[in-house]
Design an enzyme around this catalytic site. Sequence first.
Site, short mmCIF file in Angstrom:
data_model
loop_
_atom_site.label_atom_id
_atom_site.label_comp_id
_atom_site.label_asym_id
_atom_site.label_seq_id
_atom_site.Cartn_x
_atom_site.Cartn_y
_atom_site.Cartn_z
N CYS A 156 0.80 -1.25 0.01
CA CYS A 156 0.07 0.06 0.01
C CYS A 156 0.94 1.25 -0.06
CB CYS A 156 -0.83 0.03 1.31
SG CYS A 156 -1.48 1.60 1.58
N GLU A 157 0.70 2.16 -0.83
CA GLU A 157 1.49 3.18 -0.97
C GLU A 157 1.21 4.41 0.15
OE1 GLU A 157 -0.82 6.37 -4.19
OE2 GLU A 157 0.38 4.78 -4.98
N HIS A 158 0.18 4.07 0.91
CA HIS A 158 -0.11 5.02 2.00
C HIS A 158 0.38 4.68 3.53
CE1 HIS A 158 -4.18 5.48 -0.42
NE2 HIS A 158 -3.30 6.36 -0.88
N HIS A 159 0.62 3.50 3.59
CA HIS A 159 1.32 2.89 4.96
C HIS A 159 2.51 2.04 4.72
CE1 HIS A 159 -3.01 3.97 5.81
NE2 HIS A 159 -2.29 4.35 6.96
N GLN A 213 -5.07 -0.48 -4.53
CA GLN A 213 -5.81 -1.66 -5.44
C GLN A 213 -6.58 -1.20 -6.60
OE1 GLN A 213 -7.92 -4.58 -2.89
NE2 GLN A 213 -9.38 -4.92 -4.47
N HIS A 242 -6.21 -5.94 3.17
CA HIS A 242 -5.24 -5.00 3.58
C HIS A 242 -4.83 -4.92 4.76
CE1 HIS A 242 -5.95 -2.75 -0.57
NE2 HIS A 242 -6.98 -3.73 -0.68
N CYS A 249 -3.25 -2.78 6.24
CA CYS A 249 -3.33 -1.35 6.68
C CYS A 249 -4.52 -1.01 7.54
CB CYS A 249 -3.06 -0.26 5.77
SG CYS A 249 -4.19 -0.33 4.28
#
Length: 197
Positions: free
Chosen positions: A88-91, A129, A157, A159
Amino acid sequence: MAGTKDYVNTQVGRNRDQIEFHIREILKLIGENVEREGLLETPARVTRMYEEIFAGYEVDPRDVLGVTFDEQHEELVIVKDIVYYSQCEHHMAPFFGKVHIGYIPSGKIAGLSKLARLVEAVSRRLQVQERITSQVADILEEVLKPHGVMVVVEGEHLCMCARGVKKPGSKTVTSAVRGQFRQSAALRSEFLELLNR
């Protein structure tokens, strides 16, 4: 990317010393003792892992479809349950699941293993995703020029499951429809029915 042709992120290799240094610093900043036996090799292990899990940056996903074949088959082709792993590019937490691809050729087909390679090339990078779903559909549409493409991606996920709201077992499902699949509810239903068999 499993199979006969494995890719690694060579940029990670070129920056190995810096990455290992920063991993060591992060470990210190979270309160760890980097001299502890179990952590001595962790920066090197993480760096080697990055070479593998971020290998998608080394390849143009369009190229992994390779040679296409002229074939007059114009009926639905489905490859389902293609397992993927991404970050995940956020976490920067892992997410993983299955990709299901259906397409209606218009004179060109790709080798079936190439569809799995496409999923690998798109997912082995920092991602979300929704983007994986759209990119797989768009690349298939661009390279094969089929009558239609439908891609369904299921993901779990970490996250969301292991932090934040902590809802283990929850799944996210995304889809992308192109061409005849967008126009025909019956075709979408046929694809989804075959997936559930």
